[in-house]
Write a protein that holds these residues in place. Structure first.
Motif, PDB file in Angstrom:
ATOM      1  N   ARG A  14     -15.085 -15.120  36.781  1.00  0.00           N
ATOM      2  CA  ARG A  14     -14.283 -13.964  37.660  1.00  0.00           C
ATOM      3  C   ARG A  14     -12.869 -14.092  38.029  1.00  0.00           C
ATOM      4  N   TRP A  15     -12.292 -12.894  38.021  1.00  0.00           N
ATOM      5  CA  TRP A  15     -10.886 -12.816  38.139  1.00  0.00           C
ATOM      6  C   TRP A  15     -10.650 -11.757  39.490  1.00  0.00           C
ATOM      7  N   ILE A  16      -9.822 -12.087  40.331  1.00  0.00           N
ATOM      8  CA  ILE A  16      -9.348 -11.152  41.348  1.00  0.00           C
ATOM      9  C   ILE A  16      -8.354 -10.397  41.282  1.00  0.00           C
ATOM     10  N   VAL A  17      -8.166  -9.279  41.570  1.00  0.00           N
ATOM     11  CA  VAL A  17      -6.882  -8.592  41.482  1.00  0.00           C
ATOM     12  C   VAL A  17      -5.898  -8.961  42.463  1.00  0.00           C
ATOM     13  N   GLU A  18      -4.855  -9.560  42.123  1.00  0.00           N
ATOM     14  CA  GLU A  18      -3.887 -10.074  43.280  1.00  0.00           C
ATOM     15  C   GLU A  18      -2.660  -9.188  43.821  1.00  0.00           C
ATOM     16  N   ARG A  19      -2.304  -8.172  42.562  1.00  0.00           N
ATOM     17  CA  ARG A  19      -1.162  -7.454  42.577  1.00  0.00           C
ATOM     18  C   ARG A  19      -1.038  -6.452  41.432  1.00  0.00           C
ATOM     19  N   TRP A  36      -6.833  -1.138  43.644  1.00  0.00           N
ATOM     20  CA  TRP A  36      -7.194  -2.301  42.720  1.00  0.00           C
ATOM     21  C   TRP A  36      -7.298  -3.390  43.171  1.00  0.00           C
ATOM     22  N   ILE A  37      -6.332  -3.788  44.132  1.00  0.00           N
ATOM     23  CA  ILE A  37      -6.148  -5.133  44.999  1.00  0.00           C
ATOM     24  C   ILE A  37      -7.619  -5.626  45.526  1.00  0.00           C
ATOM     25  N   ASP A  38      -7.789  -6.807  45.336  1.00  0.00           N
ATOM     26  CA  ASP A  38      -9.014  -7.530  45.552  1.00  0.00           C
ATOM     27  C   ASP A  38     -10.183  -7.032  44.973  1.00  0.00           C
ATOM     28  N   ARG A  39     -10.213  -6.226  43.884  1.00  0.00           N
ATOM     29  CA  ARG A  39     -11.493  -5.947  43.080  1.00  0.00           C
ATOM     30  C   ARG A  39     -11.620  -7.155  42.124  1.00  0.00           C
ATOM     31  N   THR A  40     -12.703  -7.233  41.715  1.00  0.00           N
ATOM     32  CA  THR A  40     -13.089  -8.654  40.835  1.00  0.00           C
ATOM     33  C   THR A  40     -13.730  -8.152  39.495  1.00  0.00           C
ATOM     34  N   LEU A  41     -12.940  -8.932  38.661  1.00  0.00           N
ATOM     35  CA  LEU A  41     -13.417  -8.482  37.501  1.00  0.00           C
ATOM     36  C   LEU A  41     -14.300  -9.763  36.699  1.00  0.00           C
ATOM     37  N   GLN A  42     -15.394  -9.362  36.068  1.00  0.00           N
ATOM     38  CA  GLN A  42     -16.463 -10.487  35.577  1.00  0.00           C
ATOM     39  C   GLN A  42     -16.252 -10.331  34.002  1.00  0.00           C
ATOM     40  N   PHE A  43     -15.980 -11.624  33.355  1.00  0.00           N
ATOM     41  CA  PHE A  43     -15.792 -11.978  31.962  1.00  0.00           C
ATOM     42  C   PHE A  43     -16.920 -12.881  31.418  1.00  0.00           C
ATOM     43  N   THR A 137      -1.078   1.381  34.865  1.00  0.00           N
ATOM     44  CA  THR A 137      -1.057   0.207  35.878  1.00  0.00           C
ATOM     45  C   THR A 137      -1.333  -1.036  35.036  1.00  0.00           C
ATOM     46  N   ILE A 138      -0.443  -2.014  35.529  1.00  0.00           N
ATOM     47  CA  ILE A 138      -0.839  -3.264  35.081  1.00  0.00           C
ATOM     48  C   ILE A 138      -1.078  -4.259  36.206  1.00  0.00           C
ATOM     49  N   LEU A 139      -2.190  -4.940  36.127  1.00  0.00           N
ATOM     50  CA  LEU A 139      -2.890  -5.633  37.187  1.00  0.00           C
ATOM     51  C   LEU A 139      -2.767  -7.327  36.699  1.00  0.00           C
ATOM     52  N   LEU A 140      -2.457  -7.846  37.809  1.00  0.00           N
ATOM     53  CA  LEU A 140      -2.114  -9.481  37.898  1.00  0.00           C
ATOM     54  C   LEU A 140      -3.437  -9.778  38.404  1.00  0.00           C
TER      55      LEU A 140
END
Length: 145
Positions: A14-19, A36-43, A137-140
């Motif tokens: 899991r990855w969390i959008v920081e910025r 998008w900040i604080d959303r979580t991506l599962q891979f 949009t680019i997500l970190l």
């Protein structure tokens, strides 16, 4: 230039959008969507997607059976780097920490939020990813602990 392909397993989890930041194709005055900040991506090997309220990948945000690979063509890498470069600067990402461009493709019958232009990832060190997303949009993202 293209580098060495990294195994998909290195990015599983899991990855969390920081910025968020705008890409180079954004119109003047564009502000990326901060929701998008604080959303979580599962891979993982079965799917990539955004975690919904139920704590699992939401149906419309699910990429089935992702195929992971490096982007080999130097011309493609240079083109992507130009699009990502303003975001790397806005997100204060040192270029010497940016790894080779990778992407995933979905084997999903129904349309999802993962279109043909989403899913391009540049690893940043061992615990961050820079991901292109919709609408300029680019997500970190940082690895969830």
């Amino acid at each position: 230039m293209p580098g060495t392909e990294l195994p998909a397993e290195q990015f599983h989890g899991r990855w969390i959008v920081e910025r968020v930041a705008a890409d180079a194709t954004a119109p003047p005055g564009f502000t990326p969507d901060r929701r998008w900040i604080d959303r979580t991506l599962q891979f993982d090997e079965d799917a990539v997607g955004w975690i919904g309220e139920a704590g699992s990948i939401a149906g419309s945000a699910r990429c089935e059976s992702p195929t992971w690979s490096i982007i080999w063509t130097a011309a493609n890498v240079r083109q992507l780097a130009q699009i990502f470069r303003p975001a790397w600067s806005a997100l204060n990402i040192p270029l010497d920490r940016v790894g080779p461009a990778h992407h995933w493709e979905c084997d999903t019958a129904e349309p999802t939020s993962f279109g043909p232009n989403e899913g391009i990832v540049f690893p940043v060190g061992d615990d961050q990813l820079v991901l292109n997303w919709m609408d300029h949009t680019i997500l970190l993202l940082r690895r969830a602990r």
